[in-house]
Design a protein around this motif. Structure first.
Motif, PDB file in Angstrom:
ATOM      1  N   MET A 196       0.841  -1.202   0.000  1.00  0.00           N
ATOM      2  CA  MET A 196       0.000   0.000   0.000  1.00  0.00           C
ATOM      3  C   MET A 196       0.871   1.246   0.000  1.00  0.00           C
ATOM      4  O   MET A 196       2.003   1.229   0.502  1.00  0.00           O
ATOM      5  CB  MET A 196      -0.947  -0.002   1.206  1.00  0.00           C
ATOM      6  N   PHE A 214      -3.737   3.998  -1.061  1.00  0.00           N
ATOM      7  CA  PHE A 214      -4.110   3.195  -2.221  1.00  0.00           C
ATOM      8  C   PHE A 214      -3.491   1.802  -2.116  1.00  0.00           C
ATOM      9  O   PHE A 214      -2.395   1.645  -1.583  1.00  0.00           O
ATOM     10  CB  PHE A 214      -3.616   3.855  -3.515  1.00  0.00           C
ATOM     11  N   ILE A 215      -4.204   0.814  -2.649  1.00  0.00           N
ATOM     12  CA  ILE A 215      -3.659  -0.520  -2.832  1.00  0.00           C
ATOM     13  C   ILE A 215      -3.673  -0.826  -4.322  1.00  0.00           C
ATOM     14  O   ILE A 215      -4.244  -0.051  -5.113  1.00  0.00           O
ATOM     15  CB  ILE A 215      -4.457  -1.589  -2.047  1.00  0.00           C
ATOM     16  N   ASP A 268      -6.700  -0.238  -6.955  1.00  0.00           N
ATOM     17  CA  ASP A 268      -7.697   0.446  -6.109  1.00  0.00           C
ATOM     18  C   ASP A 268      -8.624   1.330  -6.951  1.00  0.00           C
ATOM     19  O   ASP A 268      -8.176   2.139  -7.752  1.00  0.00           O
ATOM     20  CB  ASP A 268      -6.960   1.314  -5.085  1.00  0.00           C
ATOM     21  N   SER A 280       0.124   0.314  -6.322  1.00  0.00           N
ATOM     22  CA  SER A 280      -0.342   1.363  -5.404  1.00  0.00           C
ATOM     23  C   SER A 280       0.453   2.656  -5.539  1.00  0.00           C
ATOM     24  O   SER A 280      -0.114   3.751  -5.484  1.00  0.00           O
ATOM     25  CB  SER A 280      -0.282   0.865  -3.959  1.00  0.00           C
ATOM     26  N   LYS A 307       5.483   4.206   1.168  1.00  0.00           N
ATOM     27  CA  LYS A 307       5.076   2.839   0.811  1.00  0.00           C
ATOM     28  C   LYS A 307       5.537   1.878   1.888  1.00  0.00           C
ATOM     29  O   LYS A 307       6.655   2.023   2.415  1.00  0.00           O
ATOM     30  CB  LYS A 307       5.660   2.443  -0.547  1.00  0.00           C
TER      31      LYS A 307
END
Length: 333
Positions: free
Chosen positions: A201, A213-214, A217, A266, A288
């Motif tokens: 992520m 965000f992944i 997403d 991500s 990250k």
């Protein structure tokens, strides 16, 4: 200091400017600056600072030497690293620890000197720990030595059976040489051992709000704009010569499908969001929880040049400053 963003901002600030304000610099101040510069990818600068420290008559401690060896990895001089490693006991009376050996093995391994790295492992006065086998496995991933990769992974799995990163790295070693049967075996082992790969992520702070965000997403309210920006960037990158880095992907699928797999990682989604939300000229600062992947690292070198925007990614290992088509890490991941 318990706040993640405030803590990283302070580290970043001090690494860049605080040293000039220290009137009487001792070992801790010098070590902090050397470590800060190494972490930001300024390896040669860190080594110059270490030489200045010695000329000033300030003796290093074991922490200083860890930073120096890490700096050698960024700057690339294996000869320099060997010199400093040998100087530790001879000149400074510091017995190399597991951490120093891990740094040195990382230097040798990344330079392709895998035999020397393994020889150092065998000659250590103590049993190799997870950091040392991890450094060796990381080097093996780059140079695709399957036999050595298996050995390092076996040792790591004995020491840290619950860590998913070992399984993932070994699978990437197999994938890099097209051994999909072995990739499948590693995946089955993970499933049987109930070891789950940590979800990657990325997140960014914009106007005092955190956006996370992944991969793939689409939960964000501006997802359509984000994916449109990624598509726009993809076209511009292709024209500039970008080719998706797919050789280490763990999926045995067709070439075109493979090229799409890392496209929505991500960190890419986070940068695309930042480009439509951040004021022009303001640095994009992404965090990250895992190491930035090879494809994203390559893509950001193209993106920062195309949009003339500085991108800073802080992954689990270090800071990556992307500007004008290059990264301060010197492609050291």
């Amino acid at each position: 200091m318990s706040d993640f963003f405030a803590g990283n901002s302070l580290v970043n600030m001090y690494a860049k400017c605080a040293f000039s304000e220290v009137s009487r610099s001792g070992t801790v101040s010098w070590s902090s600056m050397i470590g800060g510069r190494a972490q930001h990818g300024h390896g040669k600068n860190a080594l110059l600072l270490f030489d200045e420290m010695l000329r000033d008559g300030v003796l290093p401690n074991h922490v200083t030497l860890v930073s120096v060896l890490c700096a050698c990895n960024h700057a690339g001089p294996v000869t320099e690293a060997k010199k400093y490693f040998e100087m530790m006991e001879e000149s400074f009376g510091i017995q190399p620890s597991q951490e120093h050996h891990a740094c040195m093995i990382d230097v040798l391994g990344r330079a392709g000197k895998l035999d020397e790295a393994m020889d150092l492992v065998n000659k250590m006065p103590f049993e190799a720990n997870a950091s040392i086998w991890g450094a060796l496995l990381g080097a093996v991933r780059i140079h695709k030595n399957v036999d050595l990769g298996q050995l390092a992974a076996e040792m790591l799995l004995t020491l840290e059976p619950e860590k998913s990163s070992t399984h993932v790295l070994l699978a990437k070693v197999y994938a890099s040489v097209g051994s999909w049967e072995n990739v499948a075996k590693v995946r089955r082992l993970m499933k049987d051992s109930k070891v789950k790969k940590e979800l990657g992520m990325s997140w960014i702070e914009v106007k005092d709000k955190i956006y996370m965000f992944i991969v793939g997403d689409r939960s964000h309210s501006r997802s359509k704009e984000i994916y449109a920006k990624l598509k726009e960037l993809g076209v511009l990158m292709a024209k500039a010569g970008y080719v998706p880095m797919i050789e280490i992907d763990l999926h045995d699928v067709e070439q075109k499908e493979k090229e799409l797999l890392p496209a929505h990682h991500s960190e890419k989604l986070t940068v695309a969001f930042a480009l439509i939300e951040t004021p022009p000229g303001a640095p994009i600062r992404v965090k990250k929880n895992l190491r930035i992947c090879l494809d994203c690292h390559t893509a950001f070198k193209f993106i920062c040049k195309i949009v003339s925007w500085e991108i800073i990614v802080r992954d689990i290992n270090r800071f990556h400053h992307f500007s004008d088509g290059s990264c301060t890490c010197g492609d050291y991941r």
